[in-house]
Design a protein around this motif. Structure first.
Motif, PDB file in Angstrom:
ATOM      1  N   LEU A  13       0.807  -1.231   0.000  1.00 14.86           N
ATOM      2  CA  LEU A  13       0.000   0.000   0.000  1.00 14.86           C
ATOM      3  C   LEU A  13       0.836   1.274   0.000  1.00 14.86           C
ATOM      4  CD1 LEU A  13      -3.154  -0.588   2.223  1.00 14.86           C
ATOM      5  CD2 LEU A  13      -3.076   0.264  -0.119  1.00 14.86           C
ATOM      6  N   VAL A  14       1.902   1.303   0.762  1.00 14.16           N
ATOM      7  CA  VAL A  14       2.717   2.524   0.822  1.00 14.16           C
ATOM      8  C   VAL A  14       3.317   2.822  -0.554  1.00 14.16           C
ATOM      9  CG1 VAL A  14       4.798   3.578   1.811  1.00 14.16           C
ATOM     10  CG2 VAL A  14       3.197   2.342   3.287  1.00 14.16           C
ATOM     11  N   ALA A  15       3.856   1.820  -1.211  1.00 18.33           N
ATOM     12  CA  ALA A  15       4.444   2.016  -2.548  1.00 18.33           C
ATOM     13  C   ALA A  15       3.369   2.415  -3.557  1.00 18.33           C
ATOM     14  CB  ALA A  15       5.155   0.746  -2.997  1.00 18.33           C
ATOM     15  N   ILE A  16       2.222   1.768  -3.493  1.00 17.21           N
ATOM     16  CA  ILE A  16       1.127   2.092  -4.419  1.00 17.21           C
ATOM     17  C   ILE A  16       0.649   3.519  -4.182  1.00 17.21           C
ATOM     18  CG2 ILE A  16      -1.274   1.558  -4.987  1.00 17.21           C
ATOM     19  CD1 ILE A  16      -0.540  -1.425  -4.513  1.00 17.21           C
ATOM     20  N   LYS A  17       0.485   3.888  -2.927  1.00 15.44           N
ATOM     21  CA  LYS A  17       0.023   5.244  -2.609  1.00 15.44           C
ATOM     22  C   LYS A  17       1.008   6.290  -3.107  1.00 15.44           C
ATOM     23  CE  LYS A  17      -1.790   8.111   1.170  1.00 15.44           C
ATOM     24  NZ  LYS A  17      -2.139   9.133   0.259  1.00 15.44           N
ATOM     25  N   GLU A  18       2.292   6.031  -2.970  1.00 16.77           N
ATOM     26  CA  GLU A  18       3.303   6.967  -3.455  1.00 16.77           C
ATOM     27  C   GLU A  18       3.158   7.185  -4.967  1.00 16.77           C
ATOM     28  OE1 GLU A  18       7.963   6.487  -4.317  1.00 16.77           O
ATOM     29  OE2 GLU A  18       7.446   6.285  -2.195  1.00 16.77           O
ATOM     30  N   TYR A  87      -0.439   1.880 -13.583  1.00 14.54           N
ATOM     31  CA  TYR A  87       0.273   3.086 -13.148  1.00 14.54           C
ATOM     32  C   TYR A  87       1.736   2.723 -12.962  1.00 14.54           C
ATOM     33  CZ  TYR A  87      -4.001   5.704 -12.308  1.00 14.54           C
ATOM     34  OH  TYR A  87      -5.191   6.364 -12.465  1.00 14.54           O
ATOM     35  N   LEU A  88       2.607   3.438 -13.666  1.00 14.86           N
ATOM     36  CA  LEU A  88       4.048   3.236 -13.543  1.00 14.86           C
ATOM     37  C   LEU A  88       4.693   4.468 -12.932  1.00 14.86           C
ATOM     38  CD1 LEU A  88       4.883   1.686 -17.038  1.00 14.86           C
ATOM     39  CD2 LEU A  88       4.472   0.479 -14.887  1.00 14.86           C
ATOM     40  N   LYS A  89       5.747   4.244 -12.179  1.00 15.71           N
ATOM     41  CA  LYS A  89       6.534   5.378 -11.696  1.00 15.71           C
ATOM     42  C   LYS A  89       7.052   6.136 -12.916  1.00 15.71           C
ATOM     43  CE  LYS A  89       8.279   3.468  -7.350  1.00 15.71           C
ATOM     44  NZ  LYS A  89       9.504   3.081  -6.622  1.00 15.71           N
ATOM     45  N   PRO A  90       7.106   7.460 -12.863  1.00 14.38           N
ATOM     46  CA  PRO A  90       7.530   8.245 -14.031  1.00 14.38           C
ATOM     47  C   PRO A  90       8.877   7.808 -14.608  1.00 14.38           C
ATOM     48  CG  PRO A  90       6.679   9.690 -12.324  1.00 14.38           C
ATOM     49  CD  PRO A  90       6.728   8.305 -11.730  1.00 14.38           C
ATOM     50  N   ASP A  91       9.830   7.419 -13.766  1.00 15.28           N
ATOM     51  CA  ASP A  91      11.152   7.007 -14.248  1.00 15.28           C
ATOM     52  C   ASP A  91      11.106   5.729 -15.081  1.00 15.28           C
ATOM     53  OD1 ASP A  91      12.131   9.170 -12.885  1.00 15.28           O
ATOM     54  OD2 ASP A  91      13.021   8.012 -11.256  1.00 15.28           O
TER      55      ASP A  91
END
Length: 164
Positions: A13-18, A87-91
């Motif tokens: 959850l923390v990683a997904i929320k970020e 959803y992917l991290k921008p990097d």
């Protein structure tokens, strides 16, 4: 780069929320306008659901993003369809990971027995539109001026792929 998918758990959850908070505060990819709570996130993402699974996207053991299948609508007649969300991290964008992720969700959906896969996208999100089109999805709906974020009036488009 090796891309793998692991079942998402509440520990993620923390990683997904970020990741999701980035898209809420910096983009029009989601129509949430303020970061949501962990409880709201738990309700939104189908953790531990066999019919609608969620996954963490890993790139060489790093968290690159998350993805999941969700009900298109919560009525029984729609049970043959699912909505694909990525959803992917921008990097990690622009490296072919999105294509592999949508392909993975499609294969997962077929194994579960879904016949139709849908992607709901903000009309100005050209990268996601290109991604779903590259994966063989076709535009099937266009809802005009249905949202507003950052003082911008936004359309929503839906892309679909028949899996049978």
């Amino acid at each position: 780069m090796k891309i793998t998918f692991e079942k998402a758990t509440l520990n993620d959850l923390v990683a997904i929320k970020e990741i999701y908070d980035y898209y809420i505060t910096k983009t029009t990819a989601t129509f949430h306008t303020h970061p949501i709570s962990f409880e709201e996130l738990r309700e939104m993402i189908p953790f531990y659901d066999k019919k609608y699974p969620s996954f963490m996207v890993k790139a060489d053991e790093y968290t690159a993003g998350y993805c999941y299948l969700a009900p298109f609508k919560k009525r029984q007649a729609y049970n043959r369809s699912a909505e694909a969300t990525v959803y992917l991290k921008p990097d990690f964008c622009g490296k072919g990971i999105g294509f592999k992720t949508v392909t993975f969700l499609e294969e997962t959906a077929k194994k579960i027995g879904f016949k139709v896969l849908l992607g709901t996208i903000t009309g100005t999100n050209e990268n996601s539109i290109r991604l779903f089109a590259k994966c063989g999805f076709e535009k099937c709906a266009h809802f005009k001026q249905v949202g507003q974020k950052f003082d911008e009036i936004l359309d929503v488009v839906v892309y679909q792929k028949i899996l049978e």
